[in-house]
Scaffold this active site. Sequence first.
Site, PDB file in Angstrom:
ATOM      1  N   LYS A   1       0.517  -1.313   0.495  1.00 25.43           N
ATOM      2  CA  LYS A   1       0.111   0.248  -0.081  1.00 25.43           C
ATOM      3  C   LYS A   1       0.882   1.854   0.213  1.00 25.43           C
ATOM      4  CE  LYS A   1      -3.931  -1.862   2.200  1.00 25.43           C
ATOM      5  NZ  LYS A   1      -4.832  -1.931   4.146  1.00 25.43           N
TER       6      LYS A   1
ATOM      7  N   GLU B   1      -8.035  -3.581  14.511  1.00 19.80           N
ATOM      8  CA  GLU B   1      -8.971  -2.917  14.021  1.00 19.80           C
ATOM      9  C   GLU B   1      -9.768  -3.809  14.252  1.00 19.80           C
ATOM     10  OE1 GLU B   1      -8.339  -3.809   9.933  1.00 19.80           O
ATOM     11  OE2 GLU B   1      -6.909  -2.343   9.984  1.00 19.80           O
TER      12      GLU B   1
ATOM     13  N   ASP C   1      -8.880   1.521   4.653  1.00 21.12           N
ATOM     14  CA  ASP C   1      -9.214  -0.105   4.637  1.00 21.12           C
ATOM     15  C   ASP C   1      -9.717  -0.843   3.318  1.00 21.12           C
ATOM     16  OD1 ASP C   1      -9.313  -2.129   6.257  1.00 21.12           O
ATOM     17  OD2 ASP C   1     -12.009  -1.507   6.618  1.00 21.12           O
ATOM     18  N   ALA C   2      -8.986  -1.571   2.947  1.00 24.27           N
ATOM     19  CA  ALA C   2      -9.841  -1.978   1.686  1.00 24.27           C
ATOM     20  C   ALA C   2     -10.538  -3.265   1.719  1.00 24.27           C
ATOM     21  CB  ALA C   2      -9.263  -1.880   0.387  1.00 24.27           C
TER      22      ALA C   2
ATOM     23  N   ALA D   1      -0.793 -10.095  -2.587  1.00 26.33           N
ATOM     24  CA  ALA D   1      -2.502 -10.552  -1.964  1.00 26.33           C
ATOM     25  C   ALA D   1      -3.411 -10.847  -3.282  1.00 26.33           C
ATOM     26  CB  ALA D   1      -3.596  -9.792  -1.266  1.00 26.33           C
TER      27      ALA D   1
ATOM     28  N   HIS E   1      -8.875   1.042  -7.291  1.00 24.82           N
ATOM     29  CA  HIS E   1      -9.537   1.382  -6.375  1.00 24.82           C
ATOM     30  C   HIS E   1      -8.751   2.569  -4.913  1.00 24.82           C
ATOM     31  CE1 HIS E   1      -7.620  -1.773  -5.004  1.00 24.82           C
ATOM     32  NE2 HIS E   1      -7.725  -1.989  -3.748  1.00 24.82           N
ATOM     33  N   ARG E   2      -7.221   2.368  -5.004  1.00 23.73           N
ATOM     34  CA  ARG E   2      -6.596   3.445  -4.714  1.00 23.73           C
ATOM     35  C   ARG E   2      -6.075   4.549  -4.535  1.00 23.73           C
ATOM     36  NH1 ARG E   2      -3.575  -1.105  -3.151  1.00 23.73           N
ATOM     37  NH2 ARG E   2      -5.205  -1.221  -0.959  1.00 23.73           N
TER      38      ARG E   2
HETATM   39  P1  ITT Z   1      -2.772  -2.288   7.044  1.00 28.29           P
HETATM   40  O1  ITT Z   1      -4.745  -2.611   7.342  1.00 28.29           O
HETATM   41  O2  ITT Z   1      -2.185  -2.666   8.110  1.00 28.29           O
HETATM   42  O3  ITT Z   1      -3.633  -1.343   6.196  1.00 28.29           O
HETATM   43  P2  ITT Z   1      -3.502  -4.720   5.515  1.00 28.29           P
HETATM   44  O4  ITT Z   1      -3.260  -5.371   4.482  1.00 28.29           O
HETATM   45  O5  ITT Z   1      -4.801  -5.482   6.728  1.00 28.29           O
HETATM   46  O6  ITT Z   1      -3.115  -3.076   6.330  1.00 28.29           O
HETATM   47  P3  ITT Z   1      -6.395  -4.361   5.425  1.00 28.29           P
HETATM   48  O7  ITT Z   1      -6.821  -4.238   6.306  1.00 28.29           O
HETATM   49  O8  ITT Z   1      -7.731  -3.006   4.301  1.00 28.29           O
HETATM   50  O9  ITT Z   1      -4.767  -3.669   4.997  1.00 28.29           O
HETATM   51  O10 ITT Z   1      -7.117  -5.432   4.108  1.00 28.29           O
HETATM   52  C1  ITT Z   1      -7.668  -5.205   3.107  1.00 28.29           C
HETATM   53  C2  ITT Z   1      -6.836  -6.252   2.735  1.00 28.29           C
HETATM   54  O11 ITT Z   1      -7.384  -6.269   1.136  1.00 28.29           O
HETATM   55  C3  ITT Z   1      -5.405  -6.502   1.885  1.00 28.29           C
HETATM   56  O12 ITT Z   1      -4.483  -7.382   3.094  1.00 28.29           O
HETATM   57  C4  ITT Z   1      -5.467  -7.409   0.990  1.00 28.29           C
HETATM   58  O13 ITT Z   1      -5.479  -8.984   1.210  1.00 28.29           O
HETATM   59  C5  ITT Z   1      -6.595  -6.906  -0.036  1.00 28.29           C
HETATM   60  N1  ITT Z   1      -6.674  -6.216  -0.768  1.00 28.29           N
HETATM   61  C6  ITT Z   1      -6.841  -4.326  -0.936  1.00 28.29           C
HETATM   62  N2  ITT Z   1      -5.944  -4.360  -1.296  1.00 28.29           N
HETATM   63  C7  ITT Z   1      -5.756  -4.831  -2.188  1.00 28.29           C
HETATM   64  C8  ITT Z   1      -5.144  -4.445  -4.091  1.00 28.29           C
HETATM   65  O14 ITT Z   1      -4.527  -3.098  -4.320  1.00 28.29           O
HETATM   66  N3  ITT Z   1      -4.291  -5.629  -4.076  1.00 28.29           N
HETATM   67  C9  ITT Z   1      -4.553  -7.017  -3.845  1.00 28.29           C
HETATM   68  N4  ITT Z   1      -4.926  -7.145  -2.934  1.00 28.29           N
HETATM   69  C10 ITT Z   1      -5.809  -6.101  -1.604  1.00 28.29           C
END
Ligand code: ITT
Length: 186
Positions: A11, A35, A63-64, A140, A167-168
């Site tokens: 990210k 979280e 959050d994604a 991911a 999306h980001r």
């Molecule tokens: P932080 O909360 O510390 O920012 P995280 O990886 O736990 O990091 P999230 O809670 O937002 O992030 O989880 C979103 C998950 O969705 C992430 O771990 C990936 O598995 C997936 N994801 C989100 N954006 C993605 C992307 O651009 N490409 C692929 N997978 C994505």
Amino acid sequence: MITFITGNQHKVEEAEEIFNKFNIELEHIDLGYDELQGTLEDVAKAGAKYAASKLEKSVIVEDAGLFIKALNGFPGTYSSYIQETLGNQGILKLMENVDDREAEFRSVIGYCAPNSEPKIFLGRVKGQIALEEKGNLGFAFDPLFYVEEEGKTFGELTTEEKNQFSHRRNSLNSFINWYIENKDIQ
Ligand code: ITT
């Protein structure tokens, strides 16, 4: 300068490239907090508020998740956990013999300044769950997420290419536009 709170280095790389275009410097801090469970919006709001009061400065968090239509939005808010447990092969198994492959990535940026209420910015991108993983770029679910207009999965796109329309990119764009307009009164 903006402080981005996240434990996810991918990210950070994507966000850095986007902020660079606007000549905004990005600092990255991993606070490693738990979280709460809830909608992307709830999690982003609570995380931003917590980090802003803990660090006593303005922060963003994100959050994604991946929302698959035929699975009623799963894995959605559980994306990070499901990625670590079922992984991409597990998702492909759930999608075996499913014709409707429509999916959407969503990203919610939470912004908060100390002693104020958080604001959120949503970004989305539509795609399809591919029949098999393709590409080893990104992270991911990226090798599973096929974008028709590109004829490629996110796993086959460089950071710069993914950042054109992800999306980001969309959530950060909307945050950055608001921030540029409002930063002097924050
Ligand atoms: P932080 O909360 O510390 O920012 P995280 O990886 O736990 O990091 P999230 O809670 O937002 O992030 O989880 C979103 C998950 O969705 C992430 O771990 C990936 O598995 C997936 N994801 C989100 N954006 C993605 C992307 O651009 N490409 C692929 N997978 C994505």
